[in-house]
Design an enzyme around this catalytic site. Structure first.
Site, mmCIF file in Angstrom:
data_model
loop_
_atom_site.group_PDB
_atom_site.id
_atom_site.type_symbol
_atom_site.label_atom_id
_atom_site.label_comp_id
_atom_site.label_asym_id
_atom_site.label_seq_id
_atom_site.Cartn_x
_atom_site.Cartn_y
_atom_site.Cartn_z
ATOM 1 N NE ARG A 1 0.967 -43.654 -142.907
ATOM 2 C CZ ARG A 1 0.652 -44.713 -142.160
ATOM 3 N NH1 ARG A 1 1.601 -45.496 -141.708
ATOM 4 N NH2 ARG A 1 -0.581 -44.978 -141.850
ATOM 5 C CG ASP B 1 7.644 -57.298 -137.700
ATOM 6 O OD1 ASP B 1 8.522 -56.509 -138.084
ATOM 7 O OD2 ASP B 1 6.472 -57.263 -138.124
ATOM 8 N NE ARG C 1 14.107 -55.503 -138.263
ATOM 9 C CZ ARG C 1 13.531 -54.891 -139.290
ATOM 10 N NH1 ARG C 1 12.266 -54.552 -139.233
ATOM 11 N NH2 ARG C 1 14.233 -54.592 -140.366
ATOM 12 C CG HIS D 1 5.911 -55.010 -141.597
ATOM 13 N ND1 HIS D 1 6.726 -55.444 -140.587
ATOM 14 C CD2 HIS D 1 6.734 -54.613 -142.594
ATOM 15 C CE1 HIS D 1 7.993 -55.306 -140.955
ATOM 16 N NE2 HIS D 1 8.022 -54.815 -142.158
#
Ligand code: APR
Length: 310
Positions: free
Chosen positions: A88, A148, A151, A175
């Protein structure tokens, strides 16, 4: 005089943003990408859709930033997807470099623009663009919450078999999987969601929303979502260009709001010609505040990694 929008990154999200700007006839578009030929080719292809679709906007592509001069809005979608074996933090640093360069170049040619950041990890990339551009905080905004909530609204509408247009949802936070959907403020034409669905069903929809991006990646295998992300981005761009002052969940720089200081986090804002014209503070329950703090903590960790390597 026509408005002008630069979109950095002519990949899936960037090209679809360009298409949506054109189809809504919002502005002329300059697509910028490092890959030679791609922004030029996609730009020309989009331009040639104009006679059929009936739009009169100019769309061009470039590998440098000179043609982007005096853009009203610059959208940054450029970046790398996560590759196998990449941590990451590796992805963070790779995209940090991309967003840093893109911001430097874009603001050199468009010193009065509003920056709309889309590249992930979103909250940390907003911080990068803010630090590099040295813009005032209202002129750097990140796209996350509109996607978001879209969705969440989709899943609620499907569950209840009602129009998506009647569903309102509120999401706070970073997010990613630490986002905080505010169920108590979500409703269908004013009817609280909690009166329409039982807790177990709502919890399942919340979890699906939090993993919404990963669900698409799992299907696509080689990339991430782009139709809904580009739609969400252009809703924000339209609100800025037309000074509509829509109230949308966006990633904004907080200075004490919600008890968070010096970090980009998703909150409801008013988006207009000046960018973020107002940040709305909602009174949170202790549980909601704790979730938001956790989400902000995750953003803080990423920003610390960037700062340590700068
Ligand atoms: N400058 C300009 N463009 C760049 C740069 C750079 N320094 N580095 C990479 N790019 C371009 C790539 O060449 C590619 O065309 O960015 C584009 C990225 O496109 P895709 O790989 O198709 O990725 P996309 O699906 O568009 O996602 C872009 O948006 O939603 C986020 O998580 C997503 O961070 C990702 C970003």
């Amino acid at each position: 005089m026509r408005k002008k929008v630069t979109i950095v990154g002519a990949g899936n999200v960037g090209a679809n943003c360009a298409l949506r700007v054109a189809e809504k006839e919002l502005a002329d578009v300059v697509l910028v990408d490092v890959v030679e030929g791609v922004p030029q080719g996609k730009g020309l292809d989009l331009l040639q859709s104009g006679p059929v679709q009936g739009y009169d906007v100019l769309i061009t592509g470039a590998n440098d930033y000179e043609p982007t001069a005096n853009s009203d809005v610059v959208v940054i979608t450029a970046g790398f997807p996560r590759k196998p074996g990449m941590s990451r933090d590796d992805l963070l640093m790779a995209n940090y470099e991309v967003v840093r360069t893109a911001t430097e170049q874009a603001v050199k040619y468009s010193p009065n623009c509003i920056l709309v950041i889309v590249t992930n990890p979103l909250d940390a990339m907003c911080q990068t663009a803010y630090m590099v551009s040295k813009f005032s905080k209202n002129r750097v905004v990140g796209m996350a919450g509109v996607l978001d909530t879209a969705r969440f609204r989709t899943f609620i509408a499907r569950e209840l078999n009602v129009s998506v247009e009647n569903v309102t949802a509120v999401v706070l936070g970073g997010h990613g999987d630490t986002m905080v959907p505010l169920v108590r403020l979500s409703n269908v034409s004013g009817i609280p969601l909690t009166e329409l669905l039982d807790k177990a069903t709502i919890d399942a929809l919340v979890t699906r929303t939090q993993n919404g991006g990963a669900e698409i990646v799992k299907h696509l295998k080689t990339g991430s979502a782009y139709y809904a992300p580009s739609a969400a981005t252009i809703e924000m761009v339209e609100s800025i260009l037309k000074d509509k002052k829509k109230v949308l969940p966006c990633c904004a720089y907080l200075e004490g709001e919600y008890g968070i200081n010096g970090l980009f986090v998703g909150v409801p804002v008013k988006l207009g010609a000046m960018g973020i014209e107002q940040i709305y503070q909602i009174k949170l329950s202790d549980e909601e505040q704790a979730l938001l703090n956790k989400s902000a903590g995750a953003v803080k960790e990423l920003v610390a990694v960037i700062r340590s390597k700068m």
